[in-house]
Design an enzyme around this catalytic site. Sequence first.
Site, PDB file in Angstrom:
ATOM      1  N   ASP A 298       1.325   5.590   3.384  1.00 34.48           N
ATOM      2  CA  ASP A 298       0.042   5.886   4.025  1.00 34.48           C
ATOM      3  C   ASP A 298      -0.016   7.341   4.487  1.00 34.48           C
ATOM      4  O   ASP A 298      -1.065   7.990   4.411  1.00 34.48           O
ATOM      5  CB  ASP A 298      -0.184   4.965   5.225  1.00 34.48           C
ATOM      6  CG  ASP A 298      -0.466   3.529   4.801  1.00 34.48           C
ATOM      7  OD1 ASP A 298      -0.725   3.307   3.599  1.00 34.48           O
ATOM      8  OD2 ASP A 298      -0.408   2.631   5.669  1.00 34.48           O
ATOM      9  N   ALA A 299       1.104   7.860   4.974  1.00 36.41           N
ATOM     10  CA  ALA A 299       1.146   9.251   5.426  1.00 36.41           C
ATOM     11  C   ALA A 299       0.926  10.198   4.249  1.00 36.41           C
ATOM     12  O   ALA A 299       0.215  11.201   4.362  1.00 36.41           O
ATOM     13  CB  ALA A 299       2.483   9.550   6.096  1.00 36.41           C
ATOM     14  N   VAL A 300       1.528   9.863   3.105  1.00 41.78           N
ATOM     15  CA  VAL A 300       1.350  10.683   1.909  1.00 41.78           C
ATOM     16  C   VAL A 300      -0.113  10.634   1.457  1.00 41.78           C
ATOM     17  O   VAL A 300      -0.692  11.657   1.066  1.00 41.78           O
ATOM     18  CB  VAL A 300       2.276  10.197   0.772  1.00 41.78           C
ATOM     19  CG1 VAL A 300       1.964  10.928  -0.534  1.00 41.78           C
ATOM     20  CG2 VAL A 300       3.733  10.401   1.164  1.00 41.78           C
TER      21      VAL A 300
ATOM     22  N   SER B 117      -0.115  -3.252   0.434  1.00 35.16           N
ATOM     23  CA  SER B 117      -0.849  -4.141   1.325  1.00 35.16           C
ATOM     24  C   SER B 117      -2.348  -3.920   1.184  1.00 35.16           C
ATOM     25  O   SER B 117      -2.797  -2.933   0.585  1.00 35.16           O
ATOM     26  CB  SER B 117      -0.440  -3.890   2.783  1.00 35.16           C
ATOM     27  OG  SER B 117      -0.836  -2.579   3.180  1.00 35.16           O
TER      28      SER B 117
ATOM     29  N   ASP C 163     -10.036   8.259  -1.054  1.00 40.06           N
ATOM     30  CA  ASP C 163     -10.412   8.789  -2.372  1.00 40.06           C
ATOM     31  C   ASP C 163     -11.870   9.233  -2.383  1.00 40.06           C
ATOM     32  O   ASP C 163     -12.235  10.244  -2.974  1.00 40.06           O
ATOM     33  CB  ASP C 163     -10.213   7.724  -3.453  1.00 40.06           C
ATOM     34  CG  ASP C 163      -8.770   7.634  -3.917  1.00 40.06           C
ATOM     35  OD1 ASP C 163      -7.970   8.517  -3.537  1.00 40.06           O
ATOM     36  OD2 ASP C 163      -8.436   6.681  -4.639  1.00 40.06           O
TER      37      ASP C 163
END
Length: 244
Positions: free
Chosen positions: A39-41, A90, A101
Site C-alpha cells: 500500500d505504501a508503494v 486484499s 489509479d
Amino acid sequence: MVSGLVYDRVAMLNRFRQFWTKVISPIANLLLKLGVSADAVTLVGTIGVCAGALIFFPRGHIWLGVVVITCFVFSDLIDGYMARTSGTSSKWGSYLDSTLDRLGDGAIFGGLVMYYAGSAGHSRWMAAVTLWALVMGATTSYARAKAESLGLHASGGLAERSDRLVSVLVIGFFSDVLNLPILLEIVLCVLAVASTITVVQRTLSVRKQVLSDPANAGLGTPPTAGPTTPGEGQPGDNQRPATS
C-alpha cells in the site's frame, strides 16, 4: 478477426508482465525485507505520477514529465508483486490501487489541460479536447465499474485504460523531443474520439444484456458476477480487478 486482435493484445500484455516482473522482483523483494508495504508503494507511486504531470506538463517540459511519470508507473508492477508474494492481497488493497489509479490518470491529462490552457501551450481548443479526453476516460472506467456492480459486464472497447496511457505518454515524449507538438495534438484528438466511442460501446453492451434478460433487469435482482477481460489494469498489477 476481432477476437484474434483481442487475443494478441492480451498475449502481448502477458509477455510484457512476465518480462518486467522478472526485472522488478529484486526491488520488490528488497522492499519487503525492509518492511515496506504494498500500500505504501501504491501511495508513493501515485504521488510521483501526479507530481511529474502537474509540475512539468504545465511548464511545457513534456518529455521530462513523461520520464518522471514512467519511473513511478512501475510502482504499479511492484505493489502487485509485493501483495502477491507476501500474501497480503486484499479488498482494501484493490480499492486503494484502483482509486489512486484514477488520480494518476486525472493528473496526467489534467497537467496537459493546464499546459494547453497556459502560456506554454496557448491553445484553448486543445485544452478543451484534452479535457474531453479526460472526462471520457473517467466515464469509461465508471461505466465498467457500474455495470459490474449491477451484475453485468462492460469491458473492452476501442480505447481501454492501458491504450490511453501508453499512447499519450509515448507520443507526448517524442512530440516534445522532436519539437513536433502536432503529434501530441493528434493523439489527444484520437483519444478523445476513441474514448467517446468506447463509452458508447460499453453502454450499448449493457443495454443489450438488459434487453436479453428482462427477468433480471430490475434493480432488486441479485447481481451475478460478469466476465472480466484480463489485462485492463496497469501492466503487472493483479492486486485488484481492473476498472479501465
